[in-house]
Design an enzyme around this catalytic site. Sequence first.
Site, short mmCIF file in Angstrom:
data_model
loop_
_atom_site.label_atom_id
_atom_site.label_comp_id
_atom_site.label_asym_id
_atom_site.label_seq_id
_atom_site.Cartn_x
_atom_site.Cartn_y
_atom_site.Cartn_z
CG ASN A 1 42.26 40.19 30.50
OD1 ASN A 1 41.78 39.10 30.70
ND2 ASN A 1 43.28 40.68 30.01
CB VAL B 1 41.21 47.64 33.57
CG1 VAL B 1 41.50 47.31 31.94
CG2 VAL B 1 39.91 48.24 33.73
CB CYS B 2 44.04 42.43 34.17
SG CYS B 2 43.69 42.10 35.77
CG LEU B 3 44.43 46.03 29.34
CD1 LEU B 3 44.01 47.51 28.90
CD2 LEU B 3 44.50 45.18 28.21
#
Length: 449
Positions: free
Chosen positions: A85, A92-94
Amino acid sequence: MSNQATLRITREINSIQKNHDLSIAVACNEKDVRDVKALIVGPADTPYEFGFFEFAVRFPKAYPDSPPSVTATTTNGGRCRFNPNIYSQGKVCLSILGTWRGERGEQWSSAQGLESILISIQSLMSSNPYENEPGFEHANSSEDKKNQKAYIAKIRHESLKVSIVQRLETYLGIYSDGTLADPPPLEPEDPDLDVDVEPEEENAMFEPFKDLCKRRFLWYFPSYMKAIAEVESDHHQGEKFVAMPFESPGNMMPGTFDYSSLKKRLVLIRQVIDMETARWAEEGAHLVKRESSFAASLARQRCLLVETYKTRHNLTLDIDLHTPDNPFVWILTYYGRPMTQLDGGIFRIRMSISPRHPDEQPRVVFETKLFHHRIGTDGVLCYFPKKLDELGSHVDAIIEAIEEENPPYDPRTLVNLEASRLFWGADGQGKKTYNRMLRRSVQASLEGE
């Protein structure tokens, strides 16, 4: 941006800075409060352990109705994807950031803030980061398990290399061939310049975490070396990293194992930090010679503390100077309090103070050996002053750190690995052994060992 949004961002930054969290640090650019840098220290018992991972945070004008953008900057120039992520390009994968699809209720809301974002990122740094890849729950084949082990191995290596070694080498002016940049001259170019310390150039890069990383490096140096010792035999020199199924060109972590080089570079960093600390005393001597106001202030603070500790009940502490007329190196002589584990001991403690205090915090080393979970085998003390800018608070914190008999377990504060293992071991015998070794070191202090 509205004044209300600016005030909220300022409050959030101040709140994080005041809670003394050992895993998260933030700082904003004085020219623009929306321009924030954050540092996350890798959690213990993970391949990220005690690494220094930096993120750039930019708050939008619509904050807090819209989330800030967050970019990972510890990527080795776009060559390290430290997590499924956290991409090598910095993405930033959130779901909380709106950069990843999530379940209902996981999206951003104005009730959330900077700290919740950083905690969410930190939660990605688990003992098995492979589990953050979608579909992990179905990855049960022998090949999947092999990939998980390989992924953990290369993250551990690159955490040491990129987030710790390369970062500290940059801060300390250590070139790739192991040579050092020349330190600046002790005397300013203009002898009539009325300043205590040479100011930084106006166009200097915004680097708020230099001192924090140096101090933490001193604390965690034994842990870094232990991590290498535990895994270096598993990988031969030059062995290539295994590519993961979810990695793709331009978003992966290529490289090779080279623990032999990392050990040498870690040792050199440790030596250069010690050289830097010694140079503080030389700089201090020059400031005294120039009748610096800061040098005079340090001398006054020491005199006041000497008088203060004379009135402390049941505590004897001497505060002397290592060299006459140079107030930048204090020698504390602590006498163990009666009816405590330290009763009867006499301990000499060196406190080196930077000419740039409080931007650079004091470095404290026990010159008298003391077997203690807060004191490394090299004498480095892990302690936490309540007020960073007050030297009296530092002295108080030094005493509190060594006198605390029943501290809560926190792996981020444990700098003596053997003492910590005994103190918090699974069986009661370990604690007894710890107390026995502590008392032996107290007795040895009386004998001058």
